[in-house]
Design a protein around this motif. Sequence first.
Motif, PDB file in Angstrom:
ATOM      1  N   ALA A  76       0.845  -1.194   0.000  1.00 14.94           N
ATOM      2  CA  ALA A  76       0.000   0.000   0.000  1.00 14.94           C
ATOM      3  C   ALA A  76       0.877   1.240   0.000  1.00 14.94           C
ATOM      4  O   ALA A  76       1.839   1.324   0.784  1.00 14.94           O
ATOM      5  CB  ALA A  76      -0.923   0.011   1.220  1.00 14.94           C
ATOM      6  N   ASN A  77       0.556   2.176  -0.879  1.00 17.78           N
ATOM      7  CA  ASN A  77       1.282   3.438  -0.958  1.00 17.78           C
ATOM      8  C   ASN A  77       0.322   4.617  -0.868  1.00 17.78           C
ATOM      9  O   ASN A  77      -0.748   4.607  -1.489  1.00 17.78           O
ATOM     10  CB  ASN A  77       2.083   3.538  -2.259  1.00 17.78           C
ATOM     11  CG  ASN A  77       3.411   2.813  -2.170  1.00 17.78           C
ATOM     12  OD1 ASN A  77       3.448   1.587  -2.022  1.00 17.78           O
ATOM     13  ND2 ASN A  77       4.495   3.549  -2.250  1.00 17.78           N
ATOM     14  N   PHE A  78       0.716   5.606  -0.092  1.00 14.83           N
ATOM     15  CA  PHE A  78      -0.032   6.854   0.056  1.00 14.83           C
ATOM     16  C   PHE A  78       0.611   7.873  -0.877  1.00 14.83           C
ATOM     17  O   PHE A  78       1.813   8.152  -0.781  1.00 14.83           O
ATOM     18  CB  PHE A  78       0.041   7.312   1.509  1.00 14.83           C
ATOM     19  CG  PHE A  78      -0.632   8.625   1.798  1.00 14.83           C
ATOM     20  CD1 PHE A  78      -1.905   8.912   1.334  1.00 14.83           C
ATOM     21  CD2 PHE A  78       0.011   9.578   2.592  1.00 14.83           C
ATOM     22  CE1 PHE A  78      -2.524  10.112   1.628  1.00 14.83           C
ATOM     23  CE2 PHE A  78      -0.599  10.782   2.893  1.00 14.83           C
ATOM     24  CZ  PHE A  78      -1.863  11.049   2.411  1.00 14.83           C
ATOM     25  N   LYS A  79      -0.188   8.431  -1.799  1.00 20.64           N
ATOM     26  CA  LYS A  79       0.343   9.303  -2.838  1.00 20.64           C
ATOM     27  C   LYS A  79      -0.377  10.662  -2.771  1.00 20.64           C
ATOM     28  O   LYS A  79      -1.609  10.711  -2.790  1.00 20.64           O
ATOM     29  CB  LYS A  79       0.164   8.678  -4.225  1.00 20.64           C
ATOM     30  CG  LYS A  79       0.792   7.286  -4.342  1.00 20.64           C
ATOM     31  CD  LYS A  79       0.345   6.569  -5.601  1.00 20.64           C
ATOM     32  CE  LYS A  79       1.096   7.047  -6.813  1.00 20.64           C
ATOM     33  NZ  LYS A  79       2.486   6.574  -6.843  1.00 20.64           N
ATOM     34  N   ILE A  96       4.332  10.581   8.466  1.00 14.77           N
ATOM     35  CA  ILE A  96       2.945  10.198   8.163  1.00 14.77           C
ATOM     36  C   ILE A  96       2.510   9.163   9.200  1.00 14.77           C
ATOM     37  O   ILE A  96       3.123   8.097   9.327  1.00 14.77           O
ATOM     38  CB  ILE A  96       2.816   9.617   6.738  1.00 14.77           C
ATOM     39  CG1 ILE A  96       3.167  10.676   5.686  1.00 14.77           C
ATOM     40  CG2 ILE A  96       1.409   9.111   6.491  1.00 14.77           C
ATOM     41  CD1 ILE A  96       4.616  10.660   5.261  1.00 14.77           C
ATOM     42  N   ASN A  97       1.470   9.499   9.951  1.00 16.12           N
ATOM     43  CA  ASN A  97       0.947   8.603  10.971  1.00 16.12           C
ATOM     44  C   ASN A  97      -0.545   8.387  10.776  1.00 16.12           C
ATOM     45  O   ASN A  97      -1.209   9.164  10.086  1.00 16.12           O
ATOM     46  CB  ASN A  97       1.167   9.189  12.369  1.00 16.12           C
ATOM     47  CG  ASN A  97       2.621   9.258  12.772  1.00 16.12           C
ATOM     48  OD1 ASN A  97       3.341  10.151  12.333  1.00 16.12           O
ATOM     49  ND2 ASN A  97       3.059   8.331  13.599  1.00 16.12           N
ATOM     50  N   ASN A 177       5.345   4.217   1.435  1.00 16.38           N
ATOM     51  CA  ASN A 177       4.758   2.927   1.755  1.00 16.38           C
ATOM     52  C   ASN A 177       4.057   2.989   3.110  1.00 16.38           C
ATOM     53  O   ASN A 177       4.664   3.352   4.115  1.00 16.38           O
ATOM     54  CB  ASN A 177       5.832   1.836   1.768  1.00 16.38           C
ATOM     55  CG  ASN A 177       5.243   0.452   1.919  1.00 16.38           C
ATOM     56  OD1 ASN A 177       4.748   0.086   2.970  1.00 16.38           O
ATOM     57  ND2 ASN A 177       5.310  -0.330   0.859  1.00 16.38           N
ATOM     58  N   VAL A 178       2.773   2.657   3.126  1.00 19.60           N
ATOM     59  CA  VAL A 178       1.978   2.712   4.360  1.00 19.60           C
ATOM     60  C   VAL A 178       1.315   1.367   4.632  1.00 19.60           C
ATOM     61  O   VAL A 178       0.241   1.298   5.236  1.00 19.60           O
ATOM     62  CB  VAL A 178       0.918   3.842   4.286  1.00 19.60           C
ATOM     63  CG1 VAL A 178       1.574   5.215   4.336  1.00 19.60           C
ATOM     64  CG2 VAL A 178       0.040   3.695   3.045  1.00 19.60           C
ATOM     65  N   LYS A 179       1.961   0.297   4.203  1.00 17.02           N
ATOM     66  CA  LYS A 179       1.378  -1.027   4.397  1.00 17.02           C
ATOM     67  C   LYS A 179       1.104  -1.315   5.872  1.00 17.02           C
ATOM     68  O   LYS A 179       0.052  -1.876   6.226  1.00 17.02           O
ATOM     69  CB  LYS A 179       2.295  -2.108   3.818  1.00 17.02           C
ATOM     70  CG  LYS A 179       1.744  -3.519   4.018  1.00 17.02           C
ATOM     71  CD  LYS A 179       2.619  -4.582   3.386  1.00 17.02           C
ATOM     72  CE  LYS A 179       2.040  -5.978   3.600  1.00 17.02           C
ATOM     73  NZ  LYS A 179       2.863  -7.034   2.956  1.00 17.02           N
ATOM     74  N   SER A 180       2.018  -0.922   6.754  1.00 18.01           N
ATOM     75  CA  SER A 180       1.835  -1.215   8.177  1.00 18.01           C
ATOM     76  C   SER A 180       0.597  -0.520   8.726  1.00 18.01           C
ATOM     77  O   SER A 180      -0.154  -1.097   9.523  1.00 18.01           O
ATOM     78  CB  SER A 180       3.071  -0.774   8.969  1.00 18.01           C
ATOM     79  OG  SER A 180       4.185  -1.563   8.631  1.00 18.01           O
TER      80      SER A 180
END
Length: 270
Positions: A76-79, A96-97, A177-180
């Motif tokens: 997952a990616n935040f764009k 980014i949290n 990357n925001v997979k977690s």
Amino acid sequence: MAVIQIFPSKDATLYSAYPNLNTGLDEIVEANTNFITGSSRTDGDLPQATRFLVQFSNTEIQNIFSTLVKTSSWDANFKVFAADVTGLSNTTTLAINAVAESWEMGTGRYYNEPATTNGVSWLWRNYSGSTSWTTSSFTAGTTGSYTGSFYGGGVWYTAAQASQSFDYYSPLDIDVNVKSIVNNWSSSAFNNNGFIVRQTQSQEFINNFNQQVTLKYFSRDTNTIYPPALQISWDDFRFNTGSSTQTILNTLPATVNLADNPGVFYSESI
């Protein structure tokens, strides 16, 4: 590999200099460090911070994992796409949290006069004077940050933080990357209240006129083709080696060919 993008359900910017201001309908979201001359703060000209929130529908995320993603091999990616970036140093970093408390977008704009206060702001999660952001005695696993009198500005989960650093020549879009974080949402370990994007605490509220970094990005309300997006990708294929004992090709280079290849395969042929 399959890829799907979803777009925000809401976003807004929080300004420490204007603690009651709502900007839910602005075309731009910001994560800045700067000085505001003659600000609404009573303690004079002080360094100010700006952070922004972006939330994606939890229903859409859950639907992707319940109906489409059938493998553990996903990402997952935040764009978020840059509109105006100035003042970068070689140490500029965004954190980014996952936001830990719910909030309402509101219908404000930065230049509204009088200011709109019917949604999230630096001090308030909902409309001005309603529910404030927690500023002390944080729930386990969450925190907020402030310096001096700058209480507010969001509350977030400390685990699974993502970050992206910029220098003079790096790409200016956020692509992290925001997979977690997404994994914690999909497993309900975190409540999905979206992302908070901010400059790191070592950069915010620095009393130095030479360190004013402006990071402006297109919001969900942009009139361009560049709204923020959450991109989820996964392996959508399976393979079967049949009776072959050579399940893994360990020798490189390798040339793979089709025996008796006719060159063209016609419809209905065998």
